[in-house]
Design a protein around this motif. Structure first.
Motif, short mmCIF file in Angstrom:
data_model
loop_
_atom_site.label_atom_id
_atom_site.label_comp_id
_atom_site.label_asym_id
_atom_site.label_seq_id
_atom_site.Cartn_x
_atom_site.Cartn_y
_atom_site.Cartn_z
N ALA A 103 5.24 -6.28 -15.63
CA ALA A 103 4.83 -7.62 -16.05
C ALA A 103 3.36 -7.87 -15.72
CB ALA A 103 5.71 -8.68 -15.37
N CYS A 104 2.92 -7.42 -14.55
CA CYS A 104 1.51 -7.57 -14.17
C CYS A 104 0.61 -6.77 -15.11
CB CYS A 104 1.30 -7.12 -12.73
SG CYS A 104 1.91 -8.28 -11.46
N ALA A 105 1.02 -5.55 -15.42
CA ALA A 105 0.21 -4.72 -16.31
C ALA A 105 0.07 -5.37 -17.69
CB ALA A 105 0.84 -3.34 -16.44
N ALA A 106 1.16 -5.94 -18.17
CA ALA A 106 1.13 -6.55 -19.51
C ALA A 106 0.17 -7.72 -19.59
CB ALA A 106 2.54 -6.99 -19.90
N LEU A 107 -0.02 -8.40 -18.46
CA LEU A 107 -0.87 -9.60 -18.44
C LEU A 107 -2.22 -9.37 -17.76
CD1 LEU A 107 1.95 -12.18 -17.58
CD2 LEU A 107 0.83 -11.84 -19.79
N GLY A 108 -2.51 -8.14 -17.37
CA GLY A 108 -3.79 -7.84 -16.74
C GLY A 108 -3.94 -8.38 -15.33
N VAL A 109 -2.82 -8.51 -14.62
CA VAL A 109 -2.81 -9.08 -13.27
C VAL A 109 -2.94 -7.97 -12.24
CG1 VAL A 109 -1.46 -10.44 -11.62
CG2 VAL A 109 -1.35 -10.98 -14.06
N HIS A 110 -3.80 -8.14 -11.25
CA HIS A 110 -3.93 -7.17 -10.16
C HIS A 110 -2.76 -7.35 -9.20
CE1 HIS A 110 -5.27 -5.57 -6.24
NE2 HIS A 110 -5.97 -4.71 -6.96
N LEU A 111 -2.12 -6.23 -8.82
CA LEU A 111 -0.95 -6.26 -7.94
C LEU A 111 -1.27 -5.58 -6.61
CD1 LEU A 111 2.11 -6.71 -7.40
CD2 LEU A 111 2.49 -4.46 -8.46
N THR A 112 -1.04 -6.30 -5.51
CA THR A 112 -1.04 -5.71 -4.17
C THR A 112 0.41 -5.60 -3.72
OG1 THR A 112 -3.21 -6.64 -3.60
CG2 THR A 112 -1.79 -5.95 -1.78
N HIS A 113 0.85 -4.37 -3.51
CA HIS A 113 2.25 -4.10 -3.16
C HIS A 113 2.35 -3.64 -1.71
CE1 HIS A 113 6.31 -2.57 -3.25
NE2 HIS A 113 5.88 -1.37 -2.94
N LEU A 114 3.36 -4.15 -0.99
CA LEU A 114 3.53 -3.82 0.43
C LEU A 114 4.48 -2.64 0.59
CD1 LEU A 114 2.33 -5.28 2.97
CD2 LEU A 114 2.10 -6.50 0.79
N SER A 115 4.05 -1.69 1.41
CA SER A 115 4.89 -0.55 1.73
C SER A 115 4.88 -0.32 3.24
CB SER A 115 4.44 0.70 0.96
OG SER A 115 5.42 1.72 1.04
N THR A 116 5.31 0.84 3.69
CA THR A 116 5.71 1.02 5.08
C THR A 116 5.46 2.43 5.59
OG1 THR A 116 7.69 1.05 6.52
CG2 THR A 116 8.04 1.50 4.21
N ASP A 117 5.37 2.56 6.91
CA ASP A 117 5.28 3.87 7.55
C ASP A 117 6.59 4.65 7.42
OD1 ASP A 117 6.42 1.92 9.32
OD2 ASP A 117 6.18 3.32 10.99
N PHE A 118 7.68 3.98 7.04
CA PHE A 118 8.96 4.68 6.91
C PHE A 118 9.02 5.58 5.68
CE2 PHE A 118 12.32 2.88 9.90
CZ PHE A 118 11.39 2.52 10.85
N VAL A 119 7.95 5.64 4.90
CA VAL A 119 7.88 6.67 3.85
C VAL A 119 7.60 8.05 4.44
CG1 VAL A 119 7.15 5.01 2.08
CG2 VAL A 119 5.42 6.36 3.31
N PHE A 120 7.29 8.11 5.75
CA PHE A 120 7.01 9.36 6.44
C PHE A 120 8.20 9.78 7.30
CE2 PHE A 120 2.81 7.37 5.74
CZ PHE A 120 2.26 8.34 4.92
N ASP A 121 8.26 11.07 7.66
CA ASP A 121 9.42 11.57 8.39
C ASP A 121 9.29 11.47 9.90
OD1 ASP A 121 7.70 13.68 9.04
OD2 ASP A 121 8.64 15.09 7.63
N GLY A 122 8.10 11.12 10.41
CA GLY A 122 7.96 10.95 11.84
C GLY A 122 7.67 12.23 12.61
N SER A 123 7.34 13.29 11.89
CA SER A 123 7.07 14.56 12.57
C SER A 123 5.72 14.57 13.26
CB SER A 123 7.16 15.71 11.57
OG SER A 123 6.20 15.55 10.52
N HIS A 124 4.82 13.69 12.83
CA HIS A 124 3.50 13.60 13.47
C HIS A 124 2.86 12.27 13.09
CE1 HIS A 124 2.61 15.02 9.40
NE2 HIS A 124 1.37 14.58 9.56
N GLY A 125 1.82 11.92 13.81
CA GLY A 125 1.08 10.69 13.58
C GLY A 125 0.06 10.52 14.68
#
Length: 299
Positions: A103-125
């Motif tokens: 919907a944002c793309a169709a209307l030319g709206v900039h989107l800021t999306h929230l994500s997380t460190d849980f996309v990683f496996d925790g093997s290092h950091g």
């Protein structure tokens, strides 16, 4: 700028309203499920009920409100609930994001999306933005799929803000945080077990809101890591809270994560390198000690 916030009743949504309701040149539109919890605090901010998993509703609200920017904070974030209710998790964390991104793309709206460190496996950091994701929970898999949906949406102007262990005070209650939990437990003379084999860079909710604002204001493109700078275990954090309030740290017992039985696996070691956000956005998070002060002043 017309800035629409999803999940305005949640912790980050509230902090964004706190930060931006008097920002010159910004017209806010708050959205969320259920009634607006901050209606009395911000009577001038319009609120629109919105179920982001309803494509027709999303399209209608965006057309009616005509935002130039969206910050998408709404999500299913309870990690164990996501493990126990995978279909519901996928609906809120992936399907809804795909709907909003299109919907944002169709209307030319900039989107800021929230994500997380849980996309990683925790093997290092700590981890930089180019680290390879490898989630170990359904929550993490859903958030990675959402990131991929955002990046794959044709014509979308997007930024992804990943964050770590957000803490802060939610108006109206309903959500605790590590600072208040430790403080209140020790004040009551209650012994607590705190994990010492997980590492994070804890993030003050006000700092995350500021980082999201910086991304939207600059119509930034790409993935950014937004968190505190200090790599700490929950046990480290608990000791800092006890010291800050002059409470008895002897009530805090150091344990490992295996002490607790939880449906979802947690990554052992994450935390973020925030050099990119500092350099490109001017992001300057508080220290954990400063965060304790801010939380204490609010509750």
């Amino acid at each position: 700028m017309r800035l629409l916030i999803t999940g305005a009743n949640g912790l980050l949504g509230q902090k964004l309203l706190d930060r931006l309701h008097r920002q010159p040149g910004v017209a806010l539109i708050a959205t969320g499920r259920g009634p607006f919890r901050l209606a009395e605090a911000y009577p001038a901010v319009p609120y629109v009920p919105l179920d982001v998993s309803d494509a027709a509703q999303v399209a209608a609200v965006l057309r009616a409100q005509q935002p130039t920017h969206v910050i998408h904070t709404a999500a299913m974030t309870q990690v164990d609930d996501c493990e126990l209710h995978p279909d519901e998790c996928w609906l809120h964390n992936v399907t809804a994001v795909d709907i909003l991104a299109r919907a944002c793309a169709a209307l030319g709206v900039h989107l800021t999306h929230l994500s997380t460190d849980f996309v990683f496996d925790g093997s290092h950091g700590p981890l930089a933005e180019d680290a390879a994701p490898n989630p170990i929970s359904h929550y993490g898999r859903s958030k990675l799929a959402a990131e991929q949906a955002v990046q794959a949406t044709p014509g979308l102007r997007w930024a992804i803000a990943r964050t770590v262990l957000v803490y802060g005070v939610l108006r109206g209650g309903g959500r605790s945080n590590i600072v208040l939990w430790v403080r209140d437990s020790l004040r009551a003379g209650k012994p607590i077990n705190v994990v010492s084999d997980q590492w994070r860079t804890p993030t003050l909710a006000e700092d995350l809101a500021e980082g999201c604002w910086l991304l939207a204001r600059q119509s930034a493109r790409g993935i950014y890591h937004l968190s505190g700078r200090e790599l700490l275990t929950p046990y480290d954090m608990a000791l800092q809270v006890a010291a800050h309030f002059g409470l008895d740290a002897a009530l805090i017992t150091r344990v490992d994560a295996g002490t607790f039985t939880q449906p979802a696996r947690r990554p052992a070691r994450t935390g973020f390198i925030i050099d990119k956000a500092e350099r490109e956005l001017g992001f300057r998070p508080h220290s954990f000690e400063e965060g304790i002060e801010i939380v204490a002043a609010q509750a």
